[in-house]
Design a protein around this motif. Structure first.
Motif, PDB file in Angstrom:
ATOM      1  N   ALA A  36       0.812  -1.103  -0.091  1.00 43.14           N
ATOM      2  CA  ALA A  36       0.139  -0.146   0.038  1.00 43.14           C
ATOM      3  C   ALA A  36       0.776   1.292   0.167  1.00 43.14           C
ATOM      4  N   THR A  37       0.270   2.232  -0.321  1.00 43.92           N
ATOM      5  CA  THR A  37       1.204   3.616  -0.663  1.00 43.92           C
ATOM      6  C   THR A  37       1.091   4.283   0.694  1.00 43.92           C
ATOM      7  N   ARG A  38       0.023   4.692   1.466  1.00 44.71           N
ATOM      8  CA  ARG A  38       0.098   5.232   2.628  1.00 44.71           C
ATOM      9  C   ARG A  38      -1.291   4.986   3.326  1.00 44.71           C
ATOM     10  N   VAL A  39      -1.463   5.240   4.633  1.00 52.82           N
ATOM     11  CA  VAL A  39      -2.630   5.161   5.270  1.00 52.82           C
ATOM     12  C   VAL A  39      -3.385   6.689   5.909  1.00 52.82           C
ATOM     13  N   VAL A  40      -4.559   6.542   5.912  1.00 50.41           N
ATOM     14  CA  VAL A  40      -5.476   7.801   5.870  1.00 50.41           C
ATOM     15  C   VAL A  40      -6.395   7.393   6.972  1.00 50.41           C
ATOM     16  N   ALA A  41      -6.680   8.622   7.613  1.00 54.48           N
ATOM     17  CA  ALA A  41      -7.779   8.434   8.669  1.00 54.48           C
ATOM     18  C   ALA A  41      -9.218   8.145   7.880  1.00 54.48           C
ATOM     19  N   PRO A  42      -9.907   7.179   8.460  1.00 56.32           N
ATOM     20  CA  PRO A  42     -11.103   6.624   7.801  1.00 56.32           C
ATOM     21  C   PRO A  42     -11.996   7.728   7.203  1.00 56.32           C
ATOM     22  N   GLY A  43     -12.315   8.944   8.041  1.00 56.32           N
ATOM     23  CA  GLY A  43     -13.145  10.000   7.639  1.00 56.32           C
ATOM     24  C   GLY A  43     -12.443  10.664   6.550  1.00 56.32           C
ATOM     25  N   GLU A  44     -11.132  10.821   6.283  1.00 61.48           N
ATOM     26  CA  GLU A  44     -10.478  11.558   5.296  1.00 61.48           C
ATOM     27  C   GLU A  44     -10.062  10.827   4.077  1.00 61.48           C
ATOM     28  N   LEU A  45     -10.352   9.201   3.989  1.00 59.97           N
ATOM     29  CA  LEU A  45     -10.149   8.422   3.108  1.00 59.97           C
ATOM     30  C   LEU A  45     -10.525   8.807   1.600  1.00 59.97           C
ATOM     31  N   LEU A  46     -11.829   9.015   1.339  1.00 57.52           N
ATOM     32  CA  LEU A  46     -12.177   9.318  -0.250  1.00 57.52           C
ATOM     33  C   LEU A  46     -12.025  10.722  -0.335  1.00 57.52           C
ATOM     34  N   PRO A  47     -12.200  11.694   0.528  1.00 52.29           N
ATOM     35  CA  PRO A  47     -11.773  13.117   0.125  1.00 52.29           C
ATOM     36  C   PRO A  47     -10.234  13.110  -0.265  1.00 52.29           C
ATOM     37  N   GLU A  48      -9.294  12.435   0.437  1.00 57.00           N
ATOM     38  CA  GLU A  48      -7.954  12.491   0.050  1.00 57.00           C
ATOM     39  C   GLU A  48      -7.788  11.697  -1.268  1.00 57.00           C
ATOM     40  N   ALA A  49      -8.483  10.631  -1.647  1.00 53.71           N
ATOM     41  CA  ALA A  49      -8.109   9.983  -2.867  1.00 53.71           C
ATOM     42  C   ALA A  49      -8.757  10.949  -3.883  1.00 53.71           C
ATOM     43  N   LEU A  50      -9.799  11.642  -3.666  1.00 52.77           N
ATOM     44  CA  LEU A  50     -10.493  12.620  -4.594  1.00 52.77           C
ATOM     45  C   LEU A  50      -9.708  13.690  -4.970  1.00 52.77           C
ATOM     46  N   ARG A  51      -8.889  14.257  -3.923  1.00 53.29           N
ATOM     47  CA  ARG A  51      -7.920  15.463  -3.855  1.00 53.29           C
ATOM     48  C   ARG A  51      -6.548  15.064  -4.950  1.00 53.29           C
ATOM     49  N   LEU A  52      -6.015  13.795  -4.350  1.00 54.84           N
ATOM     50  CA  LEU A  52      -5.110  13.435  -5.489  1.00 54.84           C
ATOM     51  C   LEU A  52      -5.461  12.897  -6.824  1.00 54.84           C
ATOM     52  N   ALA A  53      -6.768  12.254  -6.986  1.00 53.61           N
ATOM     53  CA  ALA A  53      -7.034  12.362  -8.168  1.00 53.61           C
ATOM     54  C   ALA A  53      -7.170  13.498  -9.082  1.00 53.61           C
ATOM     55  N   GLY A  54      -7.592  14.637  -8.481  1.00 55.23           N
ATOM     56  CA  GLY A  54      -7.400  16.145  -9.055  1.00 55.23           C
ATOM     57  C   GLY A  54      -6.278  16.416  -9.272  1.00 55.23           C
ATOM     58  N   ARG A  55      -5.284  16.209  -8.612  1.00 49.53           N
ATOM     59  CA  ARG A  55      -3.863  16.576  -8.944  1.00 49.53           C
ATOM     60  C   ARG A  55      -3.376  15.628 -10.183  1.00 49.53           C
ATOM     61  N   PHE A  56      -3.706  14.412 -10.210  1.00 50.82           N
ATOM     62  CA  PHE A  56      -3.459  13.427 -11.177  1.00 50.82           C
ATOM     63  C   PHE A  56      -4.214  14.179 -12.490  1.00 50.82           C
ATOM     64  N   ALA A  57      -5.376  14.392 -12.625  1.00 52.39           N
ATOM     65  CA  ALA A  57      -5.980  14.937 -13.732  1.00 52.39           C
ATOM     66  C   ALA A  57      -5.567  16.473 -14.268  1.00 52.39           C
ATOM     67  N   ALA A  58      -4.870  17.060 -13.442  1.00 51.51           N
ATOM     68  CA  ALA A  58      -4.076  18.417 -13.765  1.00 51.51           C
ATOM     69  C   ALA A  58      -3.050  18.127 -14.371  1.00 51.51           C
ATOM     70  N   GLN A  59      -2.503  16.847 -14.328  1.00 47.47           N
ATOM     71  CA  GLN A  59      -1.135  16.696 -14.939  1.00 47.47           C
ATOM     72  C   GLN A  59      -1.355  16.662 -16.431  1.00 47.47           C
ATOM     73  N   PRO A  60      -0.251  16.778 -17.218  1.00 53.91           N
ATOM     74  CA  PRO A  60      -0.139  16.573 -18.845  1.00 53.91           C
ATOM     75  C   PRO A  60      -0.735  15.281 -19.047  1.00 53.91           C
ATOM     76  N   ALA A  61      -1.831  15.060 -19.633  1.00 51.06           N
ATOM     77  CA  ALA A  61      -2.440  13.540 -19.810  1.00 51.06           C
ATOM     78  C   ALA A  61      -1.608  12.692 -20.764  1.00 51.06           C
ATOM     79  N   ALA A  62      -0.868  13.087 -21.813  1.00 48.12           N
ATOM     80  CA  ALA A  62       0.113  12.251 -22.538  1.00 48.12           C
ATOM     81  C   ALA A  62       1.091  11.821 -21.637  1.00 48.12           C
ATOM     82  N   ALA A  63       1.785  12.578 -21.045  1.00 47.02           N
ATOM     83  CA  ALA A  63       3.052  12.342 -20.155  1.00 47.02           C
ATOM     84  C   ALA A  63       2.635  11.292 -19.173  1.00 47.02           C
TER      85      ALA A  63
END
Length: 259
Positions: free
Chosen positions: A183-210
């Protein structure tokens, strides 16, 4: 985009992020036939979604996925056609996840067992709630872990640290999973999905092809390393599926399961 999936697996869209939800909360996300089919076929549908850039995979309720539904898996004992189809779909799940071009973040909200564990560790990033755990109990029910830890874990973990869990089927708490490299890292249960979505937003902002190209290169190594191991693993798993010991252990486990 409209997804052609059973109710057991849903896809929620929020801008460029697609959240794929294992939706059997009353059964702890146990995988029955419709869900197994959906897990094999959702990845091509996601690839065809032109607006999708990142995927989050999670469960509902108390579990991520408790592995195979005991009623469904027990049916394989006397139905070799269904058994062989499940093996074909199992191989398809692995192949499709490795081939899938977008980054996938696992938000492991609870137990991830058997196939559930495999789904999690096949993702690009594995975030685990502090209360979650991984487990691969194939051996405990008389099966070779062909679609699980026997194939994947040697690429992710120091084997001398992980074999004990693979051979016993013992639970791997979230912090231990991070320590082992499952696994990558541990997150507090109440923060799990918000943290996953926050990271997803960071990935989505990266250059897609790269980003896609980087994942493709990384997964090329995984695909090459896994090719022989997965084929051998599934063949060995099918052989043990037909053993008397597996039948006895599976039926005993099914009798103990709450109804």
């Amino acid at each position: 985009m409209k997804y052609d999936l059973p109710d057991e697996l849903t896809v929620e869209a929020d801008g460029p992020v697609r959240t794929v939800v294992i939706n059997r909360p009353d059964q702890l996300g146990a995988v029955n036939q419709p869900l197994h089919w959906a897990l094999a076929n959702v990845w091509r549908q996601l690839s065809a979604d032109q607006d999708a850039k990142v995927v989050v995979l999670t469960g509902t309720g108390r579990a991520f996925s408790a592995g195979g539904d005991l009623d469904w898996v027990s049916s394989f004992l006397d139905d070799p056609v269904a058994r062989d189809e499940s093996i074909r779909e199992g191989a398809q799940i692995i192949e499709e996840m490795l081939r899938f071009p977008l980054p996938v973040i696992a938000a492991v909200n609870g137990p991830a067992v058997g196939l559930g564990c495999s789904l999690a560790v096949l993702c690009d990033v594995v975030l685990m709630a502090e209360t979650a755990y991984l487990a691969d109990p194939h051996v405990s029910v008389g099966l070779v872990a062909g679609d699980g830890g026997a194939a994947f874990w040697p690429l992710l973990t120091p084997l001398l640290r992980s074999r004990e869990f693979l051979y016993t089927g013992d639970r791997i708490p979230a912090a231990k999973a991070v320590e082992l490299g499952l696994a990558t890292r541990v997150v507090a249960p109440g923060e799990l999905l918000p943290e996953a979505l926050r990271l997803a937003g960071r990935f989505a902002a990266q250059p897609a092809a790269a980003l896609r190209g980087t994942k493709q290169v990384a997964n090329m190594y995984l695909s090459q390393a896994l090719g022989g191991a997965v084929q051998a693993g599934f063949a060995a798993e099918v052989a043990t599926m037909q053993s008397d010991e597996h039948r006895e252990r599976l039926l005993a486990l099914r009798r103990k399961a709450p109804r």
